[in-house]
Write a protein that holds these residues in place. Structure first.
Motif, PDB file in Angstrom:
ATOM      1  N   GLY A 101       0.819  -1.213   0.000  1.00  0.00           N
ATOM      2  CA  GLY A 101       0.000   0.000   0.000  1.00  0.00           C
ATOM      3  C   GLY A 101       0.847   1.255   0.000  1.00  0.00           C
ATOM      4  O   GLY A 101       0.540   2.225  -0.697  1.00  0.00           O
ATOM      5  N   SER A 102       1.943   1.237   0.776  1.00  0.00           N
ATOM      6  CA  SER A 102       2.841   2.393   0.825  1.00  0.00           C
ATOM      7  C   SER A 102       3.493   2.636  -0.533  1.00  0.00           C
ATOM      8  O   SER A 102       3.612   3.790  -0.980  1.00  0.00           O
ATOM      9  N   ILE A 103       3.896   1.540  -1.185  1.00  0.00           N
ATOM     10  CA  ILE A 103       4.518   1.680  -2.512  1.00  0.00           C
ATOM     11  C   ILE A 103       3.523   2.231  -3.514  1.00  0.00           C
ATOM     12  O   ILE A 103       3.842   3.131  -4.313  1.00  0.00           O
ATOM     13  N   LEU A 107       3.785   5.746  -5.536  1.00  0.00           N
ATOM     14  CA  LEU A 107       3.753   5.821  -7.004  1.00  0.00           C
ATOM     15  C   LEU A 107       2.649   6.753  -7.484  1.00  0.00           C
ATOM     16  O   LEU A 107       2.853   7.565  -8.398  1.00  0.00           O
ATOM     17  N   VAL A 108       1.462   6.633  -6.877  1.00  0.00           N
ATOM     18  CA  VAL A 108       0.350   7.511  -7.264  1.00  0.00           C
ATOM     19  C   VAL A 108       0.694   8.973  -6.979  1.00  0.00           C
ATOM     20  O   VAL A 108       0.437   9.860  -7.804  1.00  0.00           O
ATOM     21  N   ALA A 109       1.297   9.212  -5.804  1.00  0.00           N
ATOM     22  CA  ALA A 109       1.690  10.584  -5.465  1.00  0.00           C
ATOM     23  C   ALA A 109       2.725  11.118  -6.453  1.00  0.00           C
ATOM     24  O   ALA A 109       2.662  12.285  -6.866  1.00  0.00           O
ATOM     25  N   ALA A 110       3.679  10.246  -6.845  1.00  0.00           N
ATOM     26  CA  ALA A 110       4.699  10.666  -7.813  1.00  0.00           C
ATOM     27  C   ALA A 110       4.066  10.990  -9.169  1.00  0.00           C
ATOM     28  O   ALA A 110       4.409  11.994  -9.805  1.00  0.00           O
ATOM     29  N   LEU A 111       3.128  10.139  -9.624  1.00  0.00           N
ATOM     30  CA  LEU A 111       2.454  10.381 -10.903  1.00  0.00           C
ATOM     31  C   LEU A 111       1.632  11.657 -10.865  1.00  0.00           C
ATOM     32  O   LEU A 111       1.620  12.438 -11.837  1.00  0.00           O
ATOM     33  N   ILE A 112       0.953  11.896  -9.749  1.00  0.00           N
ATOM     34  CA  ILE A 112       0.173  13.129  -9.609  1.00  0.00           C
ATOM     35  C   ILE A 112       1.102  14.343  -9.640  1.00  0.00           C
ATOM     36  O   ILE A 112       0.811  15.359 -10.283  1.00  0.00           O
TER      37      ILE A 112
END
Length: 300
Positions: A101-103, A107-112
């Motif tokens: 979940g942390s990964i 990743l989602v935060a990085a893409l955003i």
């Protein structure tokens, strides 16, 4: 040829024209280019100790190292056995789920973050460059900051994205090539703020031309603000927000304006040389035509 002192003097003078608008523009540009408002906070380390405290610490350390090594090893093995024995399959699943979940969240935060940078922050950066450019011409309008969204938005997004991508790729070849290319591509936002319809190859070529032989001078110009940045850190970043940031941006803007002026002078000189060449070719062609006519008239 521009001088660093002249650019910084002009920046200070321009900053006085519409001070608060320029501060706001500097805050916006700092945020979209670095992800935070310019300025650094202070860190205080308080250490109060007397001789008694130091003696207590040293005694404790001495007692720890004087313990029996076998007892320490035995206690450590017992602790490991207790921990491993208490781990159940459900705990393993929970830990695995938390890690995965942390990964995924990272990743989602990085893409955003990348999406915001590409589709929002980069066009704002171009608009803010236009704002400072127009302010240089004594035409202040905060509406210019949204220029990147209103003028060939997709072209600006594409060129700014490849600018960032190429800079990162060059940076992978060690740090120095990345720094050189960052300065080589540094004029692209300014160029797009004046001509958002230019194609990508033209933007990169023009920026390369403008910074040719000037990269070291630009680096020294940026380095000359380091004293102000250090001083800003002692004011919790307030000096950076209200003076240093707009001051730096105007200094770079003045360089851009001076480079464009130098380029125009160079183009005019080249055009004059080209015109002389054209006149010579026209003269040669004229004499050849006359010679041919005379040859035809004499029957040769």
């Amino acid at each position: 040829m521009w001088s660093r002192v002249e650019l910084k003097t002009q920046a200070k003078n321009l900053l006085k024209l519409n001070y608060w608008l320029f501060v706001l523009g500097g805050i916006i540009l700092s945020f979209v280019t670095t992800g935070h408002i310019s300025g650094s906070g202070g860190l205080k380390l308080n250490y109060n100790a007397n001789s008694n405290n130091i003696s207590d610490i040293s005694n404790s350390i001495g007692d720890a190292f004087s313990s029996d090594q076998k007892d320490i090893t035995y206690d450590f093995k017992d602790s490991i056995n207790e921990i491993t024995g208490s781990i159940t399959p459900s705990i393993v699943k929970t830990i695995t789920a938390v890690v995965i979940g942390s990964i995924v969240i990272a990743l989602v935060a990085a893409l955003i973050g990348i999406a915001l940078s590409v589709f929002v922050f980069n066009p704002i950066q171009v608009g803010t460059k236009r704002f400072f450019s127009r302010s240089y011409e004594a035409r202040c309008d905060m509406g210019e900051i949204s220029y990147g969204f209103k003028s060939n938005y997709l072209n600006i997004v594409k060129i700014m994205f490849f600018r960032s991508l190429f800079t990162v790729l060059w940076g992978l070849l060690f740090i120095i090539p990345g720094i050189i290319k960052a300065y080589e591509y540094s004029m692209i936002p300014y160029l797009l703020s004046e001509n958002p319809d230019m194609d990508m190859q033209q933007a990169f070529d023009e920026s390369r031309r403008m910074t040719y032989g000037q990269k070291w001078q630009i680096f020294v110009l940026d380095l000359s603000f380091i004293g102000w940045n250090i001083l800003s850190s002692f004011t919790l970043g307030l000096l950076g927000i209200f003076f240093v940031s707009p001051y730096m941006y105007f200094g770079r803007q003045n360089f851009t304006a001076d480079s464009e002026g130098t380029m125009i002078i160079s183009i005019k000189k080249n055009l004059k040389k080209l015109q002389k060449t054209v006149d010579i070719v026209k003269g040669v062609c004229y004499y050849l035509i006359v010679a041919c006519e005379r040859a035809l008239n004499t029957g040769v």
